[in-house]
Write a protein that holds these residues in place. Structure first.
Motif, PDB file in Angstrom:
ATOM      1  N   UNK A 203     -14.619 -10.105   2.122  1.00 53.76           N
ATOM      2  CA  UNK A 203     -14.780  -8.642   2.206  1.00 53.76           C
ATOM      3  C   UNK A 203     -13.956  -7.950   1.131  1.00 53.76           C
ATOM      4  N   UNK A 204     -12.754  -8.453   0.933  1.00 54.72           N
ATOM      5  CA  UNK A 204     -11.872  -7.810  -0.040  1.00 54.72           C
ATOM      6  C   UNK A 204     -12.364  -8.045  -1.464  1.00 54.72           C
ATOM      7  N   UNK A 205     -12.870  -9.258  -1.713  1.00 58.40           N
ATOM      8  CA  UNK A 205     -13.418  -9.525  -3.046  1.00 58.40           C
ATOM      9  C   UNK A 205     -14.645  -8.654  -3.296  1.00 58.40           C
ATOM     10  N   UNK A 206     -15.465  -8.476  -2.268  1.00 61.36           N
ATOM     11  CA  UNK A 206     -16.645  -7.611  -2.431  1.00 61.36           C
ATOM     12  C   UNK A 206     -16.210  -6.174  -2.726  1.00 61.36           C
ATOM     13  N   UNK A 207     -15.133  -5.757  -2.070  1.00 58.56           N
ATOM     14  CA  UNK A 207     -14.606  -4.400  -2.301  1.00 58.56           C
ATOM     15  C   UNK A 207     -14.133  -4.264  -3.751  1.00 58.56           C
ATOM     16  N   UNK A 233      -3.127  -5.909   0.306  1.00 57.63           N
ATOM     17  CA  UNK A 233      -2.816  -4.496   0.545  1.00 57.63           C
ATOM     18  C   UNK A 233      -4.073  -3.623   0.578  1.00 57.63           C
ATOM     19  N   UNK A 234      -5.222  -4.228   0.296  1.00 55.80           N
ATOM     20  CA  UNK A 234      -6.428  -3.405   0.182  1.00 55.80           C
ATOM     21  C   UNK A 234      -6.831  -2.788   1.516  1.00 55.80           C
ATOM     22  N   UNK A 235      -7.356  -1.558   1.455  1.00 52.47           N
ATOM     23  CA  UNK A 235      -7.745  -0.868   2.690  1.00 52.47           C
ATOM     24  C   UNK A 235      -9.105  -1.342   3.191  1.00 52.47           C
ATOM     25  N   UNK A 236      -9.234  -2.650   3.353  1.00 51.94           N
ATOM     26  CA  UNK A 236     -10.498  -3.209   3.830  1.00 51.94           C
ATOM     27  C   UNK A 236     -10.213  -3.796   5.213  1.00 51.94           C
TER      28      UNK A 236
END
Ligand code: SF4
Length: 421
Positions: A203-207, A233-236
């Motif tokens: 999910x974070x890589x897609x973001x 730290x990403x808001x995912x």
């Protein structure tokens, strides 16, 4: 058991069974569980801590039927309790009614395990899917992942949720068997955490891909390593877990060791510690309750590990692997290491500033900034930057001078010092 209840009645039973799980708030005793059962629908609203305040959540179970036999749980299969269940569309409809009336802004949905983990997970996921697709609900949804759920079921939960979590309950196989004999740490908990970690990373890589910061290739991802270092730290989507503290006789060190492993290995965002309280009718109803202070000290130690750069072997465990109850772990560590103090605040590295009781991560950053700007001159300056002077004064100097005379210092109790030193 024949069930013939309206929505509100069903919810009253299910929310009262749900409150022994926590999310940064407080869990409650068996007596409180009973009281809640007798209260109104509004009691289903749970105020979860979020950045900058609290958020009212509907925290409930889809069903309080369960095939498992956890010794501490009031809805275990062996427990004599009234069984009620919602269908996904019923739960979604009820949640939306509460949301529209302004009672709740988010949903925290869990469930007893019916038939098998995937069947249950599909019902949980379906509820969230209805909320997102049929009702267009864009707010916060936290879904429990059933231990042993397949990767496909976890991926589906992640499509609809802001947060997913699985309750580890205990720090290892041996301890888990003592309180949940038909659960497996190795075969259920770890693979589920691994699945959650995999899904969150994707999910974070897609973001990042949508932001143009990584590229998908035939073999995987092309990424800037600096971006990946910050990926947690990403808001995912984020994940959490919860431990029942003290039911299995485990030490604080065992709990924190596993917590660190989960942070490092499984992308875990937060661990929650819930001090064990016996509940009437469960197999552990006569086991002693754990003191809330133990839960509190675990949170403090967890904070030192996550935010202050402490390592596990720096924590002041006693010979049984437990943290001191009478003093917080950072102060205990400082008292055990007089050779590290006093720290000169005008010259110290960030790590040394963080070792001073009364200075937290944000305050340390402010001190470093103030030093660059040349505005760190007096005790008052330190105080205005957020330093808790009474706590910090015995452990620092400012321009080579101690602050203990300027500040009315409450020194740590001599008996504590003697014991700790
Ligand atoms: S799996 Fe265990 S803790 Fe969870 S609902 Fe079932 S009996 Fe309770």
């Amino acid at each position: 058991m024949v069930i013939c209840m309206d929505f509100d009645e069903k919810l009253q039973v299910l929310v009262s069974d749900a409150i022994f799980e926590c999310e940064g708030g407080k869990s409650v005793s068996a007596r409180a569980v009973q009281q809640v059962k007798e209260q109104m629908l509004q009691e289903s609203v749970y105020h979860a801590k979020v950045a900058g305040g609290t958020m009212p959540l509907l925290k409930t179970l889809l069903t309080n039927a369960c095939i498992k036999n956890c010794h501490y749980c009031p809805i275990a299969d062996y427990c004599d309790h009234r069984v009620v269940s919602f269908k996904p569309y019923e739960m979604a409809r009820l949640f939306m009614a509460m949301h529209k009336s302004g009672l709740v802004n988010g949903l925290f949905l869990s469930s007893g395990i019916v038939r098998d983990p995937d069947t249950t997970q599909e019902m949980i996921n379906e509820t969230a899917k209805i909320l997102r697709t049929k009702y267009g609900f864009l707010g916060y949804i936290h879904l429990k992942i059933m231990p042993g759920a397949s990767l496909e079921a976890i991926k589906d939960a992640a499509r609809w949720a802001n947060r997913i979590s699985v309750n580890a309950e205990a720090p290892n196989e041996h301890r888990l068997k003592q309180i949940a004999p038909d659960k497996s740490f190795q075969k259920e908990m770890l693979p589920t955490l691994e699945g959650i970690s995999h899904v969150i990373t994707q999910k974070r890589l897609e973001w990042l891909e949508r932001k143009g910061k990584v590229q998908r290739t035939g073999k995987g991802w092309l990424a800037d390593l600096d971006e990946l270092a910050e990926v947690h730290l990403l808001p995912v989507l984020s994940s959490t877990t919860q431990f029942v503290v003290g039911a299995a006789g485990e030490s604080d060190k065992e709990l924190l060791q596993t917590t660190i492993q989960f942070y490092r290995q499984f992308n875990l965002g937060r661990a929650y510690f819930s001090a064990f309280r016996p509940i009437c009718g469960t197999k552990l109803e006569n086991a002693p309750a754990q003191m809330p202070i133990r839960e509190h000290r675990l949170y403090q130690a967890d904070f030192l590990l996550r935010r202050y750069g402490f390592e596990l072997d720096q924590l002041p465990f006693d010979e049984h692997g437990n943290l001191p109850k009478d003093v917080d772990p950072k102060l205990a560590w400082a008292l055990q290491h007089p050779e590290r103090f006093p720290v000169e605040v005008t010259k110290a590295e960030r790590e040394d500033l963080l070792s001073i009781p009364g200075i937290g991560p944000e305050t340390a950053e402010r001190i470093l900034k103030a030093r660059k700007e040349g505005v760190l001159l007096t005790a008052h300056d330190l105080q205005s930057l957020g330093v808790h002077l009474k706590r910090a004064a015995p452990f620092l100097t400012l321009h080579g001078k101690p602050l203990t005379e300027e500040v009315s210092v409450r020194k740590p109790e001599p008996k504590n010092q003697l014991r700790l030193l």
